[in-house]
Motif scaffolding. Structure first.
Motif, PDB file in Angstrom:
ATOM      1  N   ILE A 135      24.643  89.926  23.170  1.00 47.31           N
ATOM      2  CA  ILE A 135      26.059  89.683  22.872  1.00 47.31           C
ATOM      3  C   ILE A 135      26.247  88.316  22.234  1.00 47.31           C
ATOM      4  O   ILE A 135      27.031  88.144  21.285  1.00 47.31           O
ATOM      5  CB  ILE A 135      26.889  89.805  24.160  1.00 47.31           C
ATOM      6  N   LEU A 136      25.527  87.306  22.736  1.00 48.54           N
ATOM      7  CA  LEU A 136      25.644  85.956  22.185  1.00 48.54           C
ATOM      8  C   LEU A 136      25.156  85.910  20.745  1.00 48.54           C
ATOM      9  O   LEU A 136      25.797  85.302  19.874  1.00 48.54           O
ATOM     10  CB  LEU A 136      24.847  84.977  23.055  1.00 48.54           C
ATOM     11  N   VAL A 137      24.029  86.557  20.472  1.00 46.77           N
ATOM     12  CA  VAL A 137      23.511  86.591  19.096  1.00 46.77           C
ATOM     13  C   VAL A 137      24.467  87.354  18.182  1.00 46.77           C
ATOM     14  O   VAL A 137      24.720  86.933  17.042  1.00 46.77           O
ATOM     15  CB  VAL A 137      22.111  87.236  19.082  1.00 46.77           C
ATOM     16  N   ALA A 138      25.022  88.452  18.681  1.00 49.41           N
ATOM     17  CA  ALA A 138      25.958  89.233  17.875  1.00 49.41           C
ATOM     18  C   ALA A 138      27.223  88.434  17.563  1.00 49.41           C
ATOM     19  O   ALA A 138      27.745  88.498  16.448  1.00 49.41           O
ATOM     20  CB  ALA A 138      26.314  90.527  18.604  1.00 49.41           C
ATOM     21  N   LEU A 143      30.692  85.710  13.484  1.00 51.23           N
ATOM     22  CA  LEU A 143      31.621  84.661  13.064  1.00 51.23           C
ATOM     23  C   LEU A 143      31.612  84.418  11.556  1.00 51.23           C
ATOM     24  O   LEU A 143      32.684  84.369  10.940  1.00 51.23           O
ATOM     25  CB  LEU A 143      31.309  83.370  13.828  1.00 51.23           C
ATOM     26  N   PRO A 144      30.437  84.248  10.919  1.00 52.59           N
ATOM     27  CA  PRO A 144      30.488  84.052   9.455  1.00 52.59           C
ATOM     28  C   PRO A 144      31.072  85.253   8.715  1.00 52.59           C
ATOM     29  O   PRO A 144      31.802  85.080   7.736  1.00 52.59           O
ATOM     30  CB  PRO A 144      29.016  83.839   9.081  1.00 52.59           C
ATOM     31  N   LYS A 145      30.748  86.464   9.180  1.00 55.87           N
ATOM     32  CA  LYS A 145      31.261  87.659   8.513  1.00 55.87           C
ATOM     33  C   LYS A 145      32.759  87.830   8.742  1.00 55.87           C
ATOM     34  O   LYS A 145      33.420  88.535   7.979  1.00 55.87           O
ATOM     35  CB  LYS A 145      30.524  88.892   9.017  1.00 55.87           C
ATOM     36  N   ASN A 226      41.216  96.349  14.041  1.00 54.55           N
ATOM     37  CA  ASN A 226      40.148  97.337  13.948  1.00 54.55           C
ATOM     38  C   ASN A 226      39.070  96.909  12.950  1.00 54.55           C
ATOM     39  O   ASN A 226      37.874  97.196  13.147  1.00 54.55           O
ATOM     40  CB  ASN A 226      40.710  98.698  13.549  1.00 54.55           C
ATOM     41  N   ILE A 227      39.485  96.238  11.872  1.00 48.08           N
ATOM     42  CA  ILE A 227      38.492  95.694  10.942  1.00 48.08           C
ATOM     43  C   ILE A 227      37.612  94.663  11.647  1.00 48.08           C
ATOM     44  O   ILE A 227      36.385  94.641  11.480  1.00 48.08           O
ATOM     45  CB  ILE A 227      39.187  95.076   9.711  1.00 48.08           C
ATOM     46  N   MET A 228      38.228  93.814  12.462  1.00 49.27           N
ATOM     47  CA  MET A 228      37.476  92.819  13.222  1.00 49.27           C
ATOM     48  C   MET A 228      36.506  93.494  14.196  1.00 49.27           C
ATOM     49  O   MET A 228      35.354  93.066  14.343  1.00 49.27           O
ATOM     50  CB  MET A 228      38.441  91.905  13.977  1.00 49.27           C
ATOM     51  N   ILE A 229      36.963  94.535  14.854  1.00 47.58           N
ATOM     52  CA  ILE A 229      36.086  95.270  15.779  1.00 47.58           C
ATOM     53  C   ILE A 229      34.907  95.878  15.026  1.00 47.58           C
ATOM     54  O   ILE A 229      33.768  95.871  15.511  1.00 47.58           O
ATOM     55  CB  ILE A 229      36.886  96.353  16.521  1.00 47.58           C
ATOM     56  N   GLY A 230      35.167  96.397  13.836  1.00 44.02           N
ATOM     57  CA  GLY A 230      34.083  96.949  13.033  1.00 44.02           C
ATOM     58  C   GLY A 230      33.044  95.906  12.658  1.00 44.02           C
ATOM     59  O   GLY A 230      31.836  96.168  12.685  1.00 44.02           O
ATOM     60  N   VAL A 231      33.506  94.696  12.318  1.00 37.33           N
ATOM     61  CA  VAL A 231      32.575  93.609  11.999  1.00 37.33           C
ATOM     62  C   VAL A 231      31.728  93.256  13.209  1.00 37.33           C
ATOM     63  O   VAL A 231      30.512  93.052  13.109  1.00 37.33           O
ATOM     64  CB  VAL A 231      33.348  92.381  11.490  1.00 37.33           C
ATOM     65  N   LEU A 233      30.971  95.210  15.803  1.00 39.56           N
ATOM     66  CA  LEU A 233      30.039  96.300  16.090  1.00 39.56           C
ATOM     67  C   LEU A 233      28.855  96.284  15.125  1.00 39.56           C
ATOM     68  O   LEU A 233      27.707  96.537  15.533  1.00 39.56           O
ATOM     69  CB  LEU A 233      30.770  97.647  16.015  1.00 39.56           C
ATOM     70  N   ALA A 234      29.123  95.999  13.856  1.00 37.12           N
ATOM     71  CA  ALA A 234      28.029  95.907  12.894  1.00 37.12           C
ATOM     72  C   ALA A 234      27.092  94.760  13.246  1.00 37.12           C
ATOM     73  O   ALA A 234      25.863  94.884  13.132  1.00 37.12           O
ATOM     74  CB  ALA A 234      28.587  95.729  11.480  1.00 37.12           C
ATOM     75  N   SER A 235      27.650  93.652  13.693  1.00 36.55           N
ATOM     76  CA  SER A 235      26.819  92.517  14.103  1.00 36.55           C
ATOM     77  C   SER A 235      26.026  92.840  15.357  1.00 36.55           C
ATOM     78  O   SER A 235      24.875  92.406  15.501  1.00 36.55           O
ATOM     79  CB  SER A 235      27.701  91.285  14.342  1.00 36.55           C
ATOM     80  N   MET A 236      26.605  93.611  16.272  1.00 35.20           N
ATOM     81  CA  MET A 236      25.877  94.037  17.468  1.00 35.20           C
ATOM     82  C   MET A 236      24.679  94.901  17.095  1.00 35.20           C
ATOM     83  O   MET A 236      23.579  94.743  17.648  1.00 35.20           O
ATOM     84  CB  MET A 236      26.815  94.809  18.396  1.00 35.20           C
ATOM     85  N   GLU A 237      24.878  95.818  16.154  1.00 37.39           N
ATOM     86  CA  GLU A 237      23.775  96.681  15.729  1.00 37.39           C
ATOM     87  C   GLU A 237      22.682  95.868  15.051  1.00 37.39           C
ATOM     88  O   GLU A 237      21.484  96.080  15.291  1.00 37.39           O
ATOM     89  CB  GLU A 237      24.315  97.749  14.780  1.00 37.39           C
ATOM     90  N   GLU A 238      23.083  94.895  14.224  1.00 38.67           N
ATOM     91  CA  GLU A 238      22.091  94.039  13.563  1.00 38.67           C
ATOM     92  C   GLU A 238      21.330  93.191  14.568  1.00 38.67           C
ATOM     93  O   GLU A 238      20.109  93.030  14.472  1.00 38.67           O
ATOM     94  CB  GLU A 238      22.797  93.144  12.537  1.00 38.67           C
TER      95      GLU A 238
END
Length: 284
Positions: A135-138, A143-145, A226-231, A233-238
Protein backbone atom coordinates in the motif's frame (compact mmCIF):
# COMPACT_ATOMS: atom_id res chain seq x y z
CA UNK A 1 12.83 -24.07 7.03
CA UNK A 2 15.47 -25.33 9.43
CA UNK A 3 18.11 -22.82 10.49
CA UNK A 4 21.58 -24.38 9.99
CA UNK A 5 24.09 -24.35 12.81
CA UNK A 6 27.13 -22.13 12.47
CA UNK A 7 29.75 -24.65 13.58
CA UNK A 8 33.36 -23.54 13.21
CA UNK A 9 33.33 -22.77 9.51
CA UNK A 10 32.96 -18.96 9.06
CA UNK A 11 31.61 -19.44 5.55
CA UNK A 12 28.40 -20.84 7.02
CA UNK A 13 27.60 -17.57 8.79
CA UNK A 14 26.05 -15.76 5.75
CA UNK A 15 23.90 -18.78 4.87
CA UNK A 16 22.78 -19.17 8.49
CA UNK A 17 21.91 -15.46 8.74
CA UNK A 18 19.91 -15.58 5.50
CA UNK A 19 18.05 -18.66 6.68
CA UNK A 20 17.35 -17.07 10.06
CA UNK A 21 16.04 -13.81 8.59
CA UNK A 22 13.84 -15.71 6.12
CA UNK A 23 12.45 -18.05 8.77
CA UNK A 24 8.74 -17.52 9.38
CA UNK A 25 9.06 -17.76 13.16
CA UNK A 26 11.79 -15.14 13.23
CA UNK A 27 9.67 -12.82 11.10
CA UNK A 28 6.75 -13.31 13.49
CA UNK A 29 9.09 -12.59 16.41
CA UNK A 30 10.27 -9.41 14.70
CA UNK A 31 6.67 -8.33 14.18
CA UNK A 32 5.88 -9.04 17.84
CA UNK A 33 8.86 -6.98 19.01
CA UNK A 34 7.75 -4.05 16.84
CA UNK A 35 4.23 -4.22 18.31
CA UNK A 36 5.68 -4.50 21.82
CA UNK A 37 7.90 -1.49 21.19
CA UNK A 38 4.88 0.49 20.02
CA UNK A 39 2.91 -0.53 23.12
CA UNK A 40 5.75 0.55 25.38
CA UNK A 41 6.01 3.84 23.52
CA UNK A 42 2.29 4.42 24.08
CA UNK A 43 2.55 3.47 27.76
CA UNK A 44 5.28 6.06 28.25
CA UNK A 45 2.78 8.80 27.39
CA UNK A 46 0.77 8.06 30.57
CA UNK A 47 2.25 9.76 33.65
CA UNK A 48 0.80 7.10 35.98
CA UNK A 49 2.49 4.30 34.02
CA UNK A 50 5.80 6.16 34.01
CA UNK A 51 5.66 6.73 37.76
CA UNK A 52 4.85 3.11 38.56
CA UNK A 53 6.87 1.20 35.96
CA UNK A 54 9.38 3.54 34.37
CA UNK A 55 12.36 1.25 34.93
CA UNK A 56 10.51 -1.75 33.49
CA UNK A 57 9.39 0.21 30.41
CA UNK A 58 12.92 1.43 29.78
CA UNK A 59 14.24 -2.11 30.19
CA UNK A 60 11.74 -3.43 27.63
CA UNK A 61 12.70 -0.59 25.29
CA UNK A 62 16.39 -1.54 25.61
CA UNK A 63 15.55 -5.19 24.92
CA UNK A 64 13.67 -4.16 21.76
CA UNK A 65 16.63 -2.04 20.68
CA UNK A 66 18.94 -5.01 21.26
CA UNK A 67 16.76 -7.22 19.08
CA UNK A 68 16.67 -4.65 16.29
CA UNK A 69 20.44 -4.31 16.52
CA UNK A 70 20.85 -8.08 16.20
CA UNK A 71 18.52 -8.07 13.20
CA UNK A 72 20.56 -5.37 11.44
CA UNK A 73 23.86 -7.13 12.19
CA UNK A 74 22.46 -10.42 10.92
CA UNK A 75 21.28 -8.68 7.77
CA UNK A 76 24.75 -7.28 7.12
CA UNK A 77 26.43 -10.63 7.83
CA UNK A 78 24.00 -12.39 5.47
CA UNK A 79 25.85 -10.84 2.53
CA UNK A 80 29.13 -12.44 3.57
CA UNK A 81 32.14 -10.83 1.89
CA UNK A 82 29.90 -8.22 0.24
CA UNK A 83 28.32 -6.41 3.22
CA UNK A 84 27.88 -3.21 1.21
CA UNK A 85 25.07 -4.93 -0.72
CA UNK A 86 22.95 -4.62 2.42
CA UNK A 87 22.68 -0.87 1.84
CA UNK A 88 21.30 -1.22 -1.68
CA UNK A 89 17.81 -1.60 -0.23
CA UNK A 90 16.12 1.56 1.05
CA UNK A 91 14.41 -0.31 3.90
CA UNK A 92 17.79 -1.65 5.05
CA UNK A 93 19.20 1.88 5.11
CA UNK A 94 16.20 3.01 7.15
CA UNK A 95 16.64 0.17 9.65
CA UNK A 96 20.37 0.80 9.99
CA UNK A 97 19.89 4.56 10.43
CA UNK A 98 17.32 4.37 13.24
CA UNK A 99 19.27 1.65 15.07
CA UNK A 100 22.69 3.28 14.69
CA UNK A 101 21.35 6.70 15.70
CA UNK A 102 20.09 5.23 18.98
CA UNK A 103 23.70 4.58 20.02
CA UNK A 104 25.06 8.03 19.17
CA UNK A 105 26.22 9.93 22.29
CA UNK A 106 24.47 13.20 21.47
CA UNK A 107 21.20 11.54 20.55
CA UNK A 108 20.57 9.39 23.61
CA UNK A 109 20.66 12.45 25.88
CA UNK A 110 18.07 14.32 23.78
CA UNK A 111 14.64 13.19 24.92
CA UNK A 112 12.77 14.51 21.88
CA UNK A 113 15.06 12.90 19.32
CA UNK A 114 15.12 9.66 21.30
CA UNK A 115 11.31 9.54 21.30
CA UNK A 116 11.28 10.15 17.55
CA UNK A 117 13.71 7.26 17.05
CA UNK A 118 11.51 4.99 19.15
CA UNK A 119 8.54 6.03 17.05
CA UNK A 120 10.53 5.35 13.86
CA UNK A 121 11.13 1.79 15.04
CA UNK A 122 7.38 1.21 14.97
CA UNK A 123 7.35 2.29 11.31
CA UNK A 124 9.43 -0.83 10.59
CA UNK A 125 6.12 -2.71 10.64
CA UNK A 126 5.71 -1.60 6.99
CA UNK A 127 8.74 -3.72 6.11
CA UNK A 128 7.55 -6.81 7.97
CA UNK A 129 4.01 -6.73 6.57
CA UNK A 130 4.00 -7.10 2.77
CA UNK A 131 0.42 -5.83 2.50
CA UNK A 132 1.26 -2.55 4.25
CA UNK A 133 4.46 -2.20 2.25
CA UNK A 134 2.47 -2.73 -0.94
CA UNK A 135 0.00 0.00 0.00
CA UNK A 136 2.84 2.40 0.84
CA UNK A 137 4.60 1.74 -2.47
CA UNK A 138 1.31 2.12 -4.36
CA UNK A 139 0.62 5.44 -2.64
CA UNK A 140 4.06 6.69 -3.61
CA UNK A 141 3.50 5.70 -7.23
CA UNK A 142 -0.02 7.14 -7.30
CA UNK A 143 0.99 10.64 -6.17
CA UNK A 144 2.91 11.66 -9.33
CA UNK A 145 0.19 10.19 -11.55
CA UNK A 146 -2.49 12.02 -9.56
CA UNK A 147 -1.00 15.45 -10.25
CA UNK A 148 -3.17 15.87 -13.35
CA UNK A 149 -6.30 14.80 -11.48
CA UNK A 150 -5.51 17.24 -8.66
CA UNK A 151 -4.97 20.05 -11.15
CA UNK A 152 -8.22 19.25 -12.96
CA UNK A 153 -10.14 19.11 -9.68
CA UNK A 154 -8.71 22.43 -8.51
CA UNK A 155 -9.50 24.10 -11.84
CA UNK A 156 -13.07 22.78 -11.90
CA UNK A 157 -13.67 23.84 -8.29
CA UNK A 158 -12.27 27.32 -8.92
CA UNK A 159 -14.36 27.86 -12.06
CA UNK A 160 -17.50 26.53 -10.37
CA UNK A 161 -16.84 28.70 -7.31
CA UNK A 162 -16.58 31.76 -9.56
CA UNK A 163 -19.87 30.81 -11.21
CA UNK A 164 -21.48 30.44 -7.78
CA UNK A 165 -20.12 33.81 -6.64
CA UNK A 166 -21.45 35.52 -9.77
CA UNK A 167 -24.89 33.88 -9.54
CA UNK A 168 -25.58 33.71 -5.79
CA UNK A 169 -23.36 36.20 -3.95
CA UNK A 170 -26.20 38.68 -3.67
CA UNK A 171 -28.84 36.24 -2.39
CA UNK A 172 -26.62 33.87 -0.35
CA UNK A 173 -23.58 35.78 0.93
CA UNK A 174 -23.02 33.22 3.71
CA UNK A 175 -21.99 30.56 1.21
CA UNK A 176 -21.03 32.59 -1.87
CA UNK A 177 -20.03 36.00 -0.49
CA UNK A 178 -16.44 35.50 -1.69
CA UNK A 179 -14.64 33.02 -3.88
CA UNK A 180 -12.99 31.61 -0.75
CA UNK A 181 -16.34 30.85 0.86
CA UNK A 182 -17.63 29.31 -2.36
CA UNK A 183 -14.53 27.09 -2.58
CA UNK A 184 -14.99 25.98 1.03
CA UNK A 185 -18.62 25.24 0.28
CA UNK A 186 -17.70 23.11 -2.74
CA UNK A 187 -14.96 21.33 -0.81
CA UNK A 188 -17.58 20.26 1.74
CA UNK A 189 -19.61 18.76 -1.09
CA UNK A 190 -16.60 16.86 -2.49
CA UNK A 191 -15.84 15.47 0.95
CA UNK A 192 -19.56 14.76 1.61
CA UNK A 193 -19.21 16.77 4.82
CA UNK A 194 -22.68 17.82 6.06
CA UNK A 195 -23.81 17.94 2.43
CA UNK A 196 -27.55 17.81 3.20
CA UNK A 197 -27.50 20.84 5.53
CA UNK A 198 -25.36 22.84 3.09
CA UNK A 199 -27.81 22.25 0.25
CA UNK A 200 -30.87 22.96 2.40
CA UNK A 201 -29.40 26.21 3.78
CA UNK A 202 -28.55 27.43 0.29
CA UNK A 203 -31.96 26.48 -1.10
CA UNK A 204 -33.59 28.47 1.67
CA UNK A 205 -31.89 31.57 0.23
CA UNK A 206 -32.11 30.69 -3.47
CA UNK A 207 -33.82 27.64 -4.94
CA UNK A 208 -31.59 27.75 -8.05
CA UNK A 209 -28.63 26.56 -6.00
CA UNK A 210 -30.06 23.03 -6.19
CA UNK A 211 -29.21 22.41 -9.91
CA UNK A 212 -25.90 24.20 -9.32
CA UNK A 213 -25.01 21.72 -6.54
CA UNK A 214 -26.33 18.68 -8.43
CA UNK A 215 -24.16 19.36 -11.50
CA UNK A 216 -21.08 19.86 -9.34
CA UNK A 217 -21.72 16.74 -7.25
CA UNK A 218 -22.20 14.59 -10.34
CA UNK A 219 -18.99 15.84 -11.94
CA UNK A 220 -16.79 16.69 -8.99
CA UNK A 221 -17.79 14.26 -6.29
CA UNK A 222 -18.33 11.23 -8.52
CA UNK A 223 -16.44 11.47 -11.81
CA UNK A 224 -13.25 13.06 -10.47
CA UNK A 225 -13.19 10.88 -7.37
CA UNK A 226 -13.67 7.75 -9.48
CA UNK A 227 -10.81 8.86 -11.74
CA UNK A 228 -8.64 9.18 -8.63
CA UNK A 229 -9.68 5.71 -7.47
CA UNK A 230 -8.76 4.34 -10.89
CA UNK A 231 -5.29 5.89 -10.65
CA UNK A 232 -4.79 4.37 -7.19
CA UNK A 233 -5.93 0.92 -8.35
CA UNK A 234 -3.58 1.06 -11.32
CA UNK A 235 -0.73 1.99 -9.00
CA UNK A 236 -1.65 -0.89 -6.68
CA UNK A 237 -1.47 -3.33 -9.59
CA UNK A 238 1.89 -1.92 -10.68
CA UNK A 239 3.24 -2.11 -7.14
CA UNK A 240 2.06 -5.72 -6.86
CA UNK A 241 3.94 -6.65 -10.04
CA UNK A 242 7.09 -4.91 -8.80
CA UNK A 243 6.82 -6.64 -5.43
CA UNK A 244 6.50 -10.05 -7.11
CA UNK A 245 9.50 -9.32 -9.33
CA UNK A 246 11.58 -8.05 -6.38
CA UNK A 247 10.70 -11.14 -4.38
CA UNK A 248 11.78 -13.41 -7.23
CA UNK A 249 15.00 -11.45 -7.73
CA UNK A 250 15.75 -11.55 -4.00
CA UNK A 251 15.22 -15.32 -3.87
CA UNK A 252 17.43 -15.86 -6.91
CA UNK A 253 20.10 -13.56 -5.48
CA UNK A 254 20.09 -15.38 -2.14
CA UNK A 255 20.45 -18.73 -3.91
CA UNK A 256 23.27 -17.38 -6.06
CA UNK A 257 25.11 -16.00 -3.01
CA UNK A 258 24.72 -19.31 -1.22
CA UNK A 259 26.18 -21.16 -4.20
CA UNK A 260 29.07 -18.69 -4.39
CA UNK A 261 29.79 -19.26 -0.70
CA UNK A 262 29.75 -23.04 -1.25
CA UNK A 263 32.10 -22.64 -4.21
CA UNK A 264 34.43 -20.48 -2.10
CA UNK A 265 34.51 -23.18 0.58
CA UNK A 266 35.38 -25.81 -2.03
CA UNK A 267 38.16 -23.62 -3.43
CA UNK A 268 39.58 -23.02 0.06
CA UNK A 269 39.60 -26.75 0.78
CA UNK A 270 41.26 -27.48 -2.56
CA UNK A 271 43.92 -24.87 -1.87
CA UNK A 272 44.56 -26.33 1.59
CA UNK A 273 44.89 -29.84 0.12
CA UNK A 274 47.38 -28.58 -2.46
CA UNK A 275 49.45 -26.92 0.25
CA UNK A 276 49.55 -30.14 2.28
CA UNK A 277 50.50 -32.09 -0.84
CA UNK A 278 53.44 -29.78 -1.50
CA UNK A 279 54.68 -30.19 2.09
CA UNK A 280 54.80 -34.03 1.96
CA UNK A 281 55.82 -34.68 -1.67
CA UNK A 282 59.01 -36.81 -1.88
CA UNK A 283 60.09 -35.20 -5.19
CA UNK A 284 60.78 -31.81 -3.71
Amino acid sequence: MRVPTLGTDPSRVPAACRALLAHRRFQMLSMSVIVLNGAVLGAMTFPAAVRSAEEFLLWVDHVCLGFFTFEVVAGILSFGRRPWRYFRDGWNIFDFAIVAASFLPGVRENVTILRMLRLARVVRIFRNMPSLRLILVAAGKALPKSAGVFALTGLVMYLWAMIGWIAFSATDPQHFGTVGRALLNLFQLVAFDDMGNVIRDSMAENVWTLPYYIVFILFGAFILVNIMIGVVLASMEEAQKLDDEDGQVSADTALLLERIDSLQVAVDKLTANQERAREYTPFR
